[in-house]
Structures are given as C-alpha cells and as structure tokens.
Design a protein around this motif. Structure first.
Motif, PDB file in Angstrom:
ATOM      1  N   ARG A 284       0.920  -1.106  -0.015  1.00  0.00           N
ATOM      2  CA  ARG A 284      -0.151  -0.011   0.087  1.00  0.00           C
ATOM      3  C   ARG A 284       0.925   1.219  -0.148  1.00  0.00           C
ATOM      4  N   LYS A 285       1.952   1.210   0.740  1.00  0.00           N
ATOM      5  CA  LYS A 285       2.996   2.351   0.574  1.00  0.00           C
ATOM      6  C   LYS A 285       3.484   2.532  -0.694  1.00  0.00           C
ATOM      7  N   GLU A 286       3.941   1.366  -1.275  1.00  0.00           N
ATOM      8  CA  GLU A 286       4.420   1.639  -2.623  1.00  0.00           C
ATOM      9  C   GLU A 286       3.356   2.011  -3.583  1.00  0.00           C
ATOM     10  N   LYS A 287       2.307   1.762  -3.446  1.00  0.00           N
ATOM     11  CA  LYS A 287       1.052   2.365  -4.517  1.00  0.00           C
ATOM     12  C   LYS A 287       1.106   3.898  -4.207  1.00  0.00           C
ATOM     13  N   LYS A 288       1.150   4.349  -2.962  1.00  0.00           N
ATOM     14  CA  LYS A 288       0.943   5.750  -2.365  1.00  0.00           C
ATOM     15  C   LYS A 288       2.200   6.688  -3.055  1.00  0.00           C
ATOM     16  N   ASP A 289       3.578   5.854  -2.999  1.00  0.00           N
ATOM     17  CA  ASP A 289       4.406   6.375  -3.391  1.00  0.00           C
ATOM     18  C   ASP A 289       4.630   6.395  -4.904  1.00  0.00           C
ATOM     19  N   MET A 290       3.975   5.650  -5.612  1.00  0.00           N
ATOM     20  CA  MET A 290       3.845   5.690  -6.876  1.00  0.00           C
ATOM     21  C   MET A 290       3.182   6.738  -7.476  1.00  0.00           C
ATOM     22  N   GLN A 291       1.750   6.980  -6.735  1.00  0.00           N
ATOM     23  CA  GLN A 291       1.205   7.846  -7.005  1.00  0.00           C
ATOM     24  C   GLN A 291       1.898   9.371  -6.845  1.00  0.00           C
TER      25      GLN A 291
ATOM     26  N   GLU B 223      -5.541  -6.106   5.004  1.00  0.00           N
ATOM     27  CA  GLU B 223      -4.680  -5.481   4.190  1.00  0.00           C
ATOM     28  C   GLU B 223      -4.270  -6.337   3.086  1.00  0.00           C
ATOM     29  N   SER B 224      -4.079  -7.652   3.347  1.00  0.00           N
ATOM     30  CA  SER B 224      -3.814  -8.488   2.199  1.00  0.00           C
ATOM     31  C   SER B 224      -4.782  -8.675   1.056  1.00  0.00           C
ATOM     32  N   ARG B 225      -6.257  -8.812   1.849  1.00  0.00           N
ATOM     33  CA  ARG B 225      -7.172  -8.647   0.711  1.00  0.00           C
ATOM     34  C   ARG B 225      -7.266  -7.492  -0.138  1.00  0.00           C
ATOM     35  N   ILE B 226      -7.060  -6.561   0.392  1.00  0.00           N
ATOM     36  CA  ILE B 226      -7.111  -5.194  -0.084  1.00  0.00           C
ATOM     37  C   ILE B 226      -6.068  -4.916  -1.208  1.00  0.00           C
ATOM     38  N   ALA B 227      -4.893  -5.193  -1.043  1.00  0.00           N
ATOM     39  CA  ALA B 227      -3.780  -5.279  -1.891  1.00  0.00           C
ATOM     40  C   ALA B 227      -4.176  -6.097  -2.980  1.00  0.00           C
ATOM     41  N   GLU B 228      -4.491  -7.337  -2.569  1.00  0.00           N
ATOM     42  CA  GLU B 228      -4.933  -8.438  -3.707  1.00  0.00           C
ATOM     43  C   GLU B 228      -5.916  -7.733  -4.851  1.00  0.00           C
ATOM     44  N   ALA B 229      -7.023  -7.202  -4.008  1.00  0.00           N
ATOM     45  CA  ALA B 229      -8.198  -6.601  -4.830  1.00  0.00           C
ATOM     46  C   ALA B 229      -7.547  -5.434  -5.635  1.00  0.00           C
ATOM     47  N   GLU B 230      -6.798  -4.774  -5.212  1.00  0.00           N
ATOM     48  CA  GLU B 230      -6.248  -3.616  -5.793  1.00  0.00           C
ATOM     49  C   GLU B 230      -5.570  -4.067  -7.305  1.00  0.00           C
ATOM     50  N   VAL B 231      -4.846  -5.203  -6.947  1.00  0.00           N
ATOM     51  CA  VAL B 231      -4.299  -5.589  -8.304  1.00  0.00           C
ATOM     52  C   VAL B 231      -5.210  -6.164  -9.332  1.00  0.00           C
ATOM     53  N   GLN B 232      -6.327  -6.962  -8.545  1.00  0.00           N
ATOM     54  CA  GLN B 232      -7.464  -7.659  -9.468  1.00  0.00           C
ATOM     55  C   GLN B 232      -8.385  -6.674 -10.069  1.00  0.00           C
ATOM     56  N   ASN B 233      -8.299  -5.469  -9.403  1.00  0.00           N
ATOM     57  CA  ASN B 233      -9.358  -4.405 -10.052  1.00  0.00           C
ATOM     58  C   ASN B 233      -8.742  -3.732 -11.285  1.00  0.00           C
ATOM     59  N   LEU B 234      -7.454  -3.615 -11.379  1.00  0.00           N
ATOM     60  CA  LEU B 234      -6.864  -3.006 -12.479  1.00  0.00           C
ATOM     61  C   LEU B 234      -7.116  -3.990 -13.629  1.00  0.00           C
ATOM     62  N   GLN B 235      -6.663  -5.342 -13.323  1.00  0.00           N
ATOM     63  CA  GLN B 235      -7.048  -6.237 -14.570  1.00  0.00           C
ATOM     64  C   GLN B 235      -8.423  -6.268 -14.823  1.00  0.00           C
ATOM     65  N   GLY B 236      -9.317  -5.994 -13.918  1.00  0.00           N
ATOM     66  CA  GLY B 236     -10.875  -6.069 -14.133  1.00  0.00           C
ATOM     67  C   GLY B 236     -11.284  -4.979 -14.951  1.00  0.00           C
TER      68      GLY B 236
END
Length: 299
Positions: free
Chosen positions: A18-25, A119-132
């Motif tokens: 989650r931190k890496e995603k925020k850093d990426m943004q 936290e694990s489900r959120i991170a995995e869902a974020e990956v799947q959401n982009l693909q979705g």
C-alpha cells in the motif's frame, strides 16, 4: 519464533504494497509536475512511461503475495494455535508451548491477525481491480465491434498509435493514393493544421494563463505533431479527415461513437479508443473483419 516472523512478514508485505502504491502515485504526480502543462509532446510521451511503471508494480505485488502465501500457509495454523515444534540437535522433536497469554493480549493478537488479513485482501483486490477494469473495457468493445462484424487489431503503443491505426486502415483498403506511412500522415496533418490555424487555435490554450496559443506556441505544437512521437487526439483526427477526404469514427467502450468528417460520404476509417489498455495510458487500435463471426459458431 519462526511462525511469528512469517506472520509479521505477510502483514508487513501488505502494508508495504500500500505504501509503494502511494509512493508510486506521488512519483507519478511529481513526474507530471516536472513537465510543463503546455508541453504537449512531453506530456503525451509521459503516458507510456506511467503506464509501464504502474503495470510493473502491479505485477511485482501480485508475484510477491503469491510467493509469500505459498510459504506461509503451512505455518499459519501453528502460529494461530500458539504451538510450534522445534527440532532438537539429535534430530528428535518436542512440543513447545507458548507462554500463557492474557485475554487482553489474545484480543489484540486476534485484531492484529484480522487487520493483516484485511490488508492482504485489499492489496490483492487492488491488483485484480486494475485487471478487471481492462477486462470489462475489452468485453464492452468486443460486443460493440461484433455487432459490426469487426474485431480489434492490435497496434503497438509507442506514441504513434493513432497514426499507426489510421495507416493500417488505409492499407486494408488497398486503394492507390491512399497508402500513407506514419511519417507522411504526421507531416500532412501538421501541414493542414498550419494552413487552417483558425480551425484549430480556438481549441488550444495555455494551461497556465487560459489564453489561446500564440503563433509561436501553435507552430511548436504543429512541429511536435510532425517530427515527434506526440500522442494524437481529436484535433489531429479532424485534420486527418480533411487530408484524406474520409470520415473517421472512433468506437469507445463507455461512450457513444465519435464521428468526425461526416461531410464525406465514403466508408469511414474505424478506430478503437481504449482508456485502460495500458494502466493509466490511453491507446488507439485499428479494427479488422471478424474472423470468427457469431453466426458461424453453430456451423
């Protein structure tokens, strides 16, 4: 103990992602801020770099979770039950019980475990959401194109995608005088825009002042169209309809088809606009005749 290390590693990985995603943004925003808003060339080229960064990060996160989960599953039950086995030097094993813990500590441990799982489900869902999102866009486009007995023809994503898609459409017609390279299409587009500045200048404004482009700014814009890999949009498509004397239609997933140059009666050039094809990147593809029509499935 070792089990606690595995549990902590999984929880920390979810938080790290989650931190890496925020850093990426933040990095993406910094990259955007570093490019002047009126520099159309660099801002359009920036799209490709941002898309690649986001796709790479998503793939990295998905792989890290998969690897950690495969190593943690065998230990998780023992950790939650508070029991771990330790190998003795002589090869024998004995049960080692955890020290007695208070009810308050158990509640804290349970809450921490639940938070880790969330936290694990959120991170995995974020990956799947982009693909979705990409998947859903593809399904909607495929449905629209099938109604016209068409399918997407992939065009490389290199900043020239709109011109390459037009180039492909012209090549499919195989008519003398209509075959043009990307370089020629860009040159002819810029030439037309320069010669008809009054038709394009009202749509080009300086983002810092809100004023219409000056003559020098407009010339730089046209020069970028001609000589660089600047991304093409509706202004360039409008110029191309006049250059080619052909109508152009742009099919989108969530919006009505854009039609430009309807004053020309010929069969239109058909492009597909994809908002989510490359993460944050926008992209144009060409189309071709459907190779496996729906009405041929039962034959």
């Amino acid at each position: 103990m070792e089990g606690e290390t595995v549990e902590t590693a999984e929880e920390q990985l979810a938080k790290q992602h989650r931190k890496e995603k925020k850093d990426m943004q933040a990095k993406i925003q910094s990259m955007k801020n570093a490019v002047p808003k009126n520099d159309k060339k660099k801002r359009k080229q920036l799209t490709e770099e941002i898309a690649k960064l986001e796709a790479d990060l998503s793939q990295k996160h998905e792989e890290e979770f998969r690897q950690l989960k495969s190593t943690a599953d065998s230990k998780l039950d023992e950790v939650l039950n508070g029991v771990e086995t330790m190998k003795m030097e002589d090869g024998e094993q004995e049960d080692v019980k955890q020290p007695r813990v208070t009810k308050a500590q158990k509640r804290r441990d349970k809450k921490a475990a639940q938070e880790k799982e969330r936290e694990s489900r959120i991170a995995e869902a974020e990956v799947q959401n982009l693909q979705g999102v990409r998947h859903q866009e593809g399904l909607m486009l495929a449905e629209k194109l099938t109604q016209q007995q068409l399918q997407i023809k992939e065009i490389s994503s290199d900043g020239h995608c709109m011109y390459r898609a037009v180039e492909d459409q012209l090549a499919q017609r195989s008519k003398p005088g209509l075959i043009m390279s990307v370089k020629e299409l860009r040159s002819r587009t810029a030439e037309h825009m320069r010669g008809h500045a009054d038709d394009f200048l009202p749509f080009l404004t300086n983002p810092n002042t809100g004023d219409m482009y000056t003559t020098d700014e407009f010339e730089k814009y046209c020069s970028d169209v001609e000589h660089t890999a600047s991304w093409g949009g509706q202004l360039e498509l409008r110029a191309l309809t006049q250059v080619l004397r052909l109508p152009i239609e742009v099919i989108q997933a969530n919006s009505a088809t854009i039609k430009i140059g309807e004053e020309f009666a010929s069969e239109p050039i058909t492009l597909v606009y994809m908002r989510h094809a490359y993460g944050l990147g926008e992209h144009y593809n060409s189309v071709e005749r459907l190779k496996d029509p729906v009405n041929a499935e039962d034959s």
